[in-house]
Every structure is written in structure tokens, then in C-alpha cells.
Write a protein that holds these residues in place. Structure first.
Motif, mmCIF file in Angstrom:
data_model
loop_
_atom_site.group_PDB
_atom_site.id
_atom_site.type_symbol
_atom_site.label_atom_id
_atom_site.label_comp_id
_atom_site.label_asym_id
_atom_site.label_seq_id
_atom_site.Cartn_x
_atom_site.Cartn_y
_atom_site.Cartn_z
ATOM 1 N N TYR A 1 0.878 -1.156 0.000
ATOM 2 C CA TYR A 1 0.000 0.000 0.000
ATOM 3 C C TYR A 1 0.914 1.203 0.000
ATOM 4 N N PHE A 2 0.755 2.035 -0.944
ATOM 5 C CA PHE A 2 1.540 3.264 -0.915
ATOM 6 C C PHE A 2 0.676 4.337 -0.269
ATOM 7 N N TYR A 3 1.220 5.538 -0.182
ATOM 8 C CA TYR A 3 0.471 6.602 0.474
ATOM 9 C C TYR A 3 -0.736 6.968 -0.386
ATOM 10 N N PHE B 1 -2.860 9.203 -0.320
ATOM 11 C CA PHE B 1 -3.155 10.596 -0.601
ATOM 12 C C PHE B 1 -2.279 11.153 -1.730
ATOM 13 N N LEU B 2 -1.278 10.348 -2.162
ATOM 14 C CA LEU B 2 -0.410 10.798 -3.251
ATOM 15 C C LEU B 2 -0.953 10.287 -4.577
ATOM 16 N N GLU C 1 3.203 11.565 -7.943
ATOM 17 C CA GLU C 1 3.794 12.023 -6.679
ATOM 18 C C GLU C 1 4.466 10.874 -5.951
ATOM 19 N N PHE D 1 8.243 10.922 -4.849
ATOM 20 C CA PHE D 1 8.637 10.775 -3.437
ATOM 21 C C PHE D 1 9.787 9.787 -3.305
ATOM 22 N N TYR D 2 9.628 8.637 -3.928
ATOM 23 C CA TYR D 2 10.685 7.635 -3.821
ATOM 24 C C TYR D 2 11.959 8.103 -4.527
ATOM 25 N N LYS E 1 12.935 11.187 -4.670
ATOM 26 C CA LYS E 1 13.585 12.176 -3.796
ATOM 27 C C LYS E 1 14.361 11.490 -2.698
ATOM 28 N N ILE E 2 13.789 10.439 -2.124
ATOM 29 C CA ILE E 2 14.539 9.787 -1.041
ATOM 30 C C ILE E 2 15.729 8.992 -1.560
ATOM 31 N N ARG F 1 -5.172 9.699 -7.519
ATOM 32 C CA ARG F 1 -4.627 9.298 -6.216
ATOM 33 C C ARG F 1 -4.517 7.777 -6.124
ATOM 34 N N GLN G 1 8.276 2.474 -8.620
ATOM 35 C CA GLN G 1 9.059 3.045 -7.510
ATOM 36 C C GLN G 1 10.312 2.205 -7.253
ATOM 37 N N ALA G 2 10.194 0.908 -7.494
ATOM 38 C CA ALA G 2 11.358 0.049 -7.274
ATOM 39 C C ALA G 2 12.472 0.374 -8.270
ATOM 40 N N VAL H 1 13.054 3.407 -9.636
ATOM 41 C CA VAL H 1 13.292 4.852 -9.797
ATOM 42 C C VAL H 1 14.775 5.232 -9.792
#
Lengths: 253, 296, 282
Positions: free
Chosen positions: C92-94, C96-97, C101, C105-106, C108-109, C137, C153-154, C156
């Protein structure tokens, strides 16, 4: 396990290190008149569990305000005893609030005392006078406790002076407290005048009072109110001040 | 070859997690609390018209600052308590920590996100409070100008102004924030080893309440109460434990006395704030130790 | 000789049972290597230690003994994760994104920012086929979309290793096929993939090597084709063979000392049949 022990050790070490620092800071706060509220078992009984918990958790001002509103409602119902209890709690919760001490003493020394004097359910005048006196003394006690909690503020000294002046008709004590109030930088200009006027009425202090009145006169037009001249005249007569030294003259406005 | 070069300590990574946390908390509609607060403010103000203006201003300030205190405390406790458990339950934590993100940065990012939310909430509530205070002040000033004799007008207007805004209210609001920050750091520490977020909330609330009687335990332990000696050694040890383990939240409860005129010197503010930062630092450090060791 | 993508040396992981003297052995003395460029399937029944092994490789869990490395760097070092992308099971990702986004997010980190991050995000959204859902969303995503955003995201930070835990669990056949094709595409690009899946047919299609865990122990490990081929049997598939020809083959086999075990029509897979009937992804 080792990490948990380390975590506990850090918490304990921090705890031990901060205790004297916290105590010192608390004492500095108290010296600046913070943390004056006495949250004790007596208060717990008056506030009930939730009220006490709320007061303990940093919401004592709100609890005090709620009780203040209850006291106001009690006033509207002329329940003087209930008011007294509520005032005691409110001032215990907020000992640094001038308004609470002032209004509490005003209700007791002025309103309750007059109500006691005019109490139609009490046929004996002596008892009505006694009740009146007692309420005035309650008001006096409130202000004295208020001053104990607020020695750095002139406001309550002035109010106590007014109480001795208007309710107890004791010009000497009135002068003492008005004088004290006048030493504070935020006091109103009239306070030092009233102090001098009451001192002028205090037997044995005529010379002292006269000197103060002369000093006020010399301060200029703002102090030269009609009462000043009246008091000057009275004292110049009492002290037999030589005419050429007298300040008072009926022709001077 | 992968696109990124590893940076050992990255403020940018922390900022990314912090801003994401802030976004999460804001989108949780936590700002509807603001609406309730606003209604409370204006409602209490309207309710007080039968009292003198001194009493009205007193109640307005007490209720507003009390509301700020309670809301920031609630926000700090509830929003912090659910951060870690939610990420663990949703497995988002794995996707983040499987990236080159040290656990310290993750934790710092979460904490800073909460602190940012608390700051925004408090700024909003303070602005609203000051606007309402100013509005009521103007009404009373106009009324006073209308009903006071000219020679007493200056003093009367000065009295009214003296009862409304007082510059010491600002450090008072600062203390409210500091207290909430300590609660947030403490709650985050608890959540690093708690089994559920409900447990975290319950223990945090318990620590919050006990933290308000910690000074009494401390003073008995240090023998700082004249005539207040503790006969029983068991009781003395218990008092010592309370003093050492629990934080002293009373240190930050200065706004009640500030409202009624007490002044806060710069030195007093710095010392108290310094201690507050000390709490936040130690709780975060211990929270990191627990979290770094946590089996995911 | 390049370092293995994943190197597991004698890893054991035990968990104490609170208030009791016994321990639970999740992984026992596991050793295996995953070479760069391989697709490695880690299989086993529920509770066999697959997830624990993955978490140890990713540095999320510390082994009781032994060590693991990613491209020669210890898993306990944060830097080793520069080279890894991870998709957990049922992520489950966020909520609200938005999809966009989430990737940002991933990114950026992982240290990406600015134009580079925006470009990479667009690229990944196109790769996983989510450009049209980029502004929606995550809370409104289907299971298949969640898996695809998870893959994005994996990837990125352009890792060399992907660790995928049940990447097609709960996804419809068309979506599952797309994810499978993506994994094969990653393999072509030279990425190493460690895959855990209960869908053995899919594992069979895409993995080069497999390891089978059972109660924390690696019971079988090796090249897939070697492990599952029945050594003493040969499969012939003939098209348009007449019955007479089949009879000749059977006779010759018998004469040569072999035995005709079975003669039947080959079958397509149910998945292929389903896709043919439904027309695949819309």
C-alpha cells in the motif's frame, strides 16, 4: 536486549542530569511569579476529578474561568456563601489574576456586606451589622492574600486602600496602602494624592501629610485639585503654619 | 549503473520524508480541528457580552490559549502515534527502508513532519486568535471613547489596550508549541516499541498527565519542600523514579500566568526552551536506538 | 570475476518466543548466490522463510548468524541499497499521493531531484503503462495498478537488482501477463531479479534458477530446466503426423529399448486461452 538496556540507561541518566536543572528553572519561574497555583487535595475536592485533572494538565485558566462564570451566576442568585467558595477556588487556580482578587473582594466587601445590612429576614440590627462587618473582613482577607501572591503589582494595594477608606473608615490604613500602591510605576496619578489626603485624616500624622501635600502642590497644575487646597488649608490651620509660609489661599484657583 | 550516488546524511531525504508526512497529516483533514477552534473562539466571545470587558478579554484569551494547548497536544499525540504503525501495516516502511535511507533519517523526517504540522496549526490558530482579540478590542475602544469623559479618556483607552494584546503572549504561544513538540517526540519514542498505536496513545496520555505532577515528586526527592520529608524509603524510591523517568510538563505551563500579566524574560525563555529541546533530542535519540534495532 | 548480485553465506535467523526457552528457526544455515543478470525464483510454502530471507538481503532484518551481500557490499550498509529496488507483497503506498507524486517521493529519497526526477518519473510511468493514471490518487488504483506503480518506484533509482515479492498476487491474468513481460524486459536489460511467487507456472516461465525453501532450509537449488526435466524421458512434438507415422515411431522406440509412455495432444495454457478469448489487455 542490550539496546533496550542502553535506552533505559540514557533515559535514567538524562533524568538524573535534568533534575537539578529543572528545579533551578522552576525556582526561577517562581521568582518571576509563575506556578503560584496551589493544586492540593482541598482544591481537588472543590473541583471534582475532571476539573482537577484539567487544572493539573495545563488548563487551570479555563477551569478558573468556568468557575468564575459560575460565581457570577451565584451572584445573580445572591448566593453569597457559594460565591465565597468559588472565589477561593478561582483565586487558588489563578493567583496572579488581579481581576479575580479585585472582583472577589468587591463582591464580598461591597455587595454582600450591603445585602447583609439590608437583610429583611434578619430583624436584629446588631446581627445585620455584624454580618456586614464579617463580609467586609472577608473582602479584606481576600485582598491581603491577593497581595501576598502579587507583591509586585500595585493594583491590589490600591484596592485595599479603597476598602479601608470606604468600608472600614480607617484613614491611617487607607493611607498606608494607597502610599504603597503609589510607589509602583503603573499606578494612576490620583493614587498618591489620595494617599496624602487620607494621611491628612490620620491622627498624629498631620506634619507628614502636610509635607506630602506641599510636595504635590509643587509638582504643578495637574496635582492642584480642589481637594488638595481643602486639605492644605485644614492642615495649615491645625499645624498653625505662619501665614507667609502658607500655600493655601482662597483666591488661588 | 544506478542513477544516484550515496550521501551519508542527507537533509534532502529528511525533507522529502518530512514534507510527505506533513502532506499526509494535512490531507487527513486534521485541519478541520481549526474550524472547531475558530467556532469556539468566536462563540466564547459572543457568549461573554453580559460580563465586563476585562472579564471578556480574560475569558477570550484563556479559552483561546487553552484551546490551542489542547488541540496541539491532541494533534501531537494522535498523529504521531499512528505514523509508524501505519507505515508498518501498509508495508510502505519496507519500500522506504529498502531504499538507501538510514533509519535515523526516516525517523527524523517523520518527527519534523509532525513538528511542521504543529507549527502550521499553531500559526493559524494564533493568527485567528489575534484577529478576534483585535476585533473585540476595537469594539471596546469605540465604546469606551463614546462613554468616557475627555480628561480620563487616555487612561481608559490605555487600560483597555493593556488588557488585550501583550507581547508576552508570543513566548507563551512558543511554550505551547514546545510542550507539543516534547509530546510528539515522546510519542514517537513510544511508537518505536509499542505493539499497537492504541497502546502508544494510552501510554502517552498517561505520561502527559503524570508529567504534570512530576515536579511534586522531584521536589520531594530533592528535599526541596520545606518540612516535606518522605519517611518511607519505598515511597522515596518511587518518587525518585517518577522524577527521573517522566518529563516535567509544568515547566511549559506558563501561558496561564502570562495572560494575567506575568512577563517572560529572554533568559527565562531560552533556558526553558533549551530544556524543551533537550527533551526532544533525548527522546529522538532513544527512539532511534529502539527503531534501529527493531525487527521489521 | 564480478561480485554476485546477491550473496548469502550461512545465514541463520531465529526468533525467541517470549517467556519461553524455545526459539523459532525461520532460516537455517542458508547459502546461495544470485549472479548478475539472472532471474532467480525463491520458492517455498507459507512460513518457509522466503520473506525473512528477502528482508535479510534487504537489510531490514539482521541475521542471527551469517551475512548477506549485494554486489559485494554488506546488506547492513545503507549504501548497498543504492543498487536495489524492492516491491513487497500487497503493497500500500500513500493513498493521498497521486501515481506521479509517489514515484517522485521515492525518487527524492533516493537523491533524485529537479528535471532529472521529472524525466525519470515520466519514463517510468510510460514503462509501466500508467501515464493516464498519473494524476489519480493511489487510493483509487486497482490491484494491478498498485503493483505497476510499485514496480515503478522500485526502479526509480535505476537499480541493478530487483527484489519482487509476489508481484502478480491478486492481479488479473492480463495484468499478470504484463508484469511478467516487464520482468522479462528487465532481464533483457541486464537487471538481476529475485522473485518470490506462489504462481509456479509463472516462475517456470521467467526464472533461470530457483531455490526451494522448506521450514527454513534450502532443500533444492539450481537451474530451473535442469531441476524440472525428467531426465530419462524425451518429449517430441510433431505437427501433421499421420497415425501410420506414429505407429512407426512407437515400433522403433520399442525396438531401441525405450518405452512409449504417453501419446496425447499438447495443450495450450489456460492463461493463453483466456487471453485469446478476452482479447488480452484493452
Amino acid at each position: 536486549m542490550k539496546i533496550r538496556l542502553l535506552a533505559i540507561a540514557i533515559i535514567v541518566a538524562f533524568g538524573m542530569a535534568r533534575l537539578p536543572i529543572e528545579q533551578r528553572i522552576t525556582e526561577e519561574h517562581r521568582a518571576a511569579f509563575f506556578h503560584g497555583a496551589q493544586l492540593n487535595l482541598g482544591l481537588r475536592q472543590q473541583l471534582g476529578q475532571m476539573g482537577f485533572l484539567a487544572a493539573l494538565s495545563g488548563f487551570r485558566a479555563v477551569v478558573a474561568d468556568v468557575l468564575w462564570i459560575e460565581a457570577h451566576n451565584a451572584w445573580e442568585r445572591t448566593e453569597w456563601g457559594t460565591m465565597k467558595l468559588l472565589f477561593d477556588t478561582v483565586t487558588a487556580l489563578q493567583p496572579r489574576c488581579m481581576m479575580f482578587w479585585d472582583m472577589a473582594s468587591w463582591h464580598m466587601a461591597w455587595n454582600a456586606s450591603v445585602a447583609a445590612l439590608n437583610d429583611k429576614t434578619q430583624p436584629r440590627e446588631a446581627l445585620r451589622l455584624k454580618a456586614q462587618r464579617e463580609y467586609i473582613e472577608v473582602g479584606e482577607d481576600i485582598l491581603l492574600r491577593g497581595i501576598q501572591n502579587n507583591p509586585d503589582k500595585g493594583f491590589l494595594y490600591e484596592k485595599l486602600g479603597a476598602l479601608y477608606d470606604q468600608k472600614m473608615h480607617d484613614p491611617c490604613k487607607a493611607a498606608l496602602y494607597y502610599e504603597k500602591a503609589a510607589t509602583f510605576p503603573d499606578s494612576f496619578p490620583y493614587v498618591k494624592r489620595i494617599a496624602a489626603f487620607r494621611l491628612a485624616e490620620c491622627p498624629g500624622h498631620e506634619r507628614e501629610a502636610y509635607d506630602k501635600l506641599v510636595a504635590l502642590y509643587k509638582m504643578g497644575k495637574t496635582e492642584r485639585v480642589p481637594t488638595l487646597f481643602t486639605k492644605l488649608h485644614e492642615l495649615e490651620e491645625k499645624l498653625s503654619v505662619p501665614p507667609q509660609q502658607r500655600i493655601y489661599s482662597p483666591k488661588i484657583p | 549503473m544506478n542513477a544516484t550516488k550515496h550521501i551519508t546524511f542527507s537533509p534532502a531525504r529528511i525533507a522529502a520524508i518530512a514534507s510527505n508526512t506533513l502532506l499526509e497529516l494535512v490531507r487527513l483533514k486534521v485541519f478541520y480541528f481549526m474550524l472547531i477552534f475558530a467556532l469556539l473562539l468566536i462563540g466564547s466571545s459572543a457568549f461573554m457580552v453580559r460580563f465586563t470587558f476585562q472579564q471578556q478579554f480574560q475569558v477570550l484569551k484563556d479559552v483561546s490559549l487553552g484551546a490551542m494547548s489542547i488541540f496541539t497536544w491532541l494533534l501531537a499525540t494522535l498523529s504521531t502515534a499512528m505514523l509508524l504503525p501505519k507505515d508498518i501495516e501498509d508495508r510502505t516502511l519496507y519500500t522506504i527502508l529498502a531504499k538507501p535511507v538510514p533509519r535515523l533519517e526516516y525517523l527524523l523526517g517523520k518527527l519534523l513532519g509532525v513538528l511542521a504540522m504543529l507549527a502550521i496549526a499553531l500559526v493559524f490558530m494564533s493568527a485567528l486568535f489575534l484577529v478576534v482579540l483585535y476585533w473585540r478590542e476595537q469594539i471596546v475602544l469605540a465604546e469606551t471613547a463614546r462613554t468616557t469623559a475627555p480628561e480620563e479618556l487616555d487612561a481608559a483607552l490605555r487600560e483597555v489596550r493593556g488588557l488585550t494584546f501583550n507581547i508576552n503572549l508570543l513566548p507563551g504561544i512558543g511554550f505551547i508549541y514546545l510542550k507539543a513538540a516534547v509530546v510528539a517526540a515522546m510519542t514517537l519514542l513510544l511508537s518505536t516499541f509499542a505493539s499497537s498505536w492504541i497502546f502508544t496513545v494510552i501510554v502517552s496520555v498517561m505520561m502527559y498527565v503524570i508529567g504534570h505532577v512530576q515536579p511534586i515528586a522531584r521536589e520531594y526527592w530533592l528535599g526541596a519542600i520545606p518540612g516535606g520529608t518522605v519517611a518511607s524509603p519505598v515511597l522515596k524510591i518511587l518518587l525518585g523514579l517518577i522524577a527521573v523517568v517522566f518529563p516535567d510538563f509544568q515547566l511549559f505551563n506558563l501561558v496561564d500566568d502570562i495572560v494575567v500579566g506575568n512577563a517572560v524574560s529572554a533568559v527565562m525563555f531560552m533556558k526553558t526552551a533549551g530544556l524543551g529541546f533537550g527533551y526532544v533530542f533525548i527522546y529522538t535519540l532513544v527512539g532511534y536506538l529502539m527503531f534501529a534495532n527493531k525487527e521489521l | 570475476m564480478p561480485d554476485p548480485a546477491i550473496s548469502i553465506h550461512n545465514v541463520t535467523k531465529t526468533y525467541p518466543i517470549p517467556f519461553r526457552k524455545e526459539i523459532v528457526v525461520a532460516v537455517k544455515n542458508l547459502s546461495l548466490d544470485v549472479e548478475p543478470g539472472q532471474v532467480y525464483g525463491l520458492l517455498g510454502p507459507n512460513g518457509s522463510g522466503k520473506s525473512t530471507t528477502m528482508k535479510i538481503v534487504l537489510g531490514l532484518v539482521r541475521p542471527t548468524s551469517g551475512k548477506t551481500e549485494i554486489f559485494g557490499r554488506s546488506s547492513t550498509e545503507v549504501e548497498s541499497r543504492e543498487d536495489v529496488g524492492f516491491l513487497p507483497e500487497n503493497p500500500y503506498f500513500y493513498k493521498f499521493l497521486t501515481g506521479e507524486e509517489t514515484i517522485q517521493f521515492y525518487g527524492k529519497i533516493c537523491g533524485l531531484s529537479g528535471a532529472k526526477l521529472r524525466e525519470r518519473t515520466k519514463e517510468l510511468l510510460a514503462l509501466v503503462g500508467l501515464e493516464n493514471a498519473a494524476k489519480r490518487r493511489i487510493g483509487g488504483y486497482s490491484k494491478g495498478m498498485l503493483q505497476r506503480i510499485g514496480l515503478a518506484q522500485a526502479l526509480v533509482q535505476e537499480p541493478r537488482l530487483l527484489v519482487l515479492d509476489e508481484p502478480t498476487a491478486g492481479v488479473d491474468p492480463a495484468g499478470s501477463r504484463e508484469i511478467r513481460d516487464l520482468i522479462l524486459d528487465f532481464k533483457k536489460r541486464g537487471l538481476t531479479v529475485l522473485l518470490c511467487s506462489h504462481l509456479l507456472s509463472q516462475v517456470q516461465e521467467i526464472c533461470d534458477r530457483i531455490g526451494i525453501l522448506h521450514e527454513g532450509v534450502l532443500v533444492r537449488e539450481g537451474r530451473l530446466d535442469e531441476l524440472i526435466s525428467i531426465q530419462n524421458q524425451t518429449e517430441l512434438i510433431l505437427e501433421n503426423a499421420s497415425p501410420e507415422l506414429l505407429a512407426v515411431i512407437a515400433r522403433e522406440a520399442s525396438a531401441g529399448g525405450a518405452r512409449l509412455v504417453e501419446q496425447r495432444k499438447p495443450q495450450t495454457t489456460l492463461e493463453q486461452y483466456f487471453l485469446d478469448v478476452t482479447g488480452g489487455r484493452k
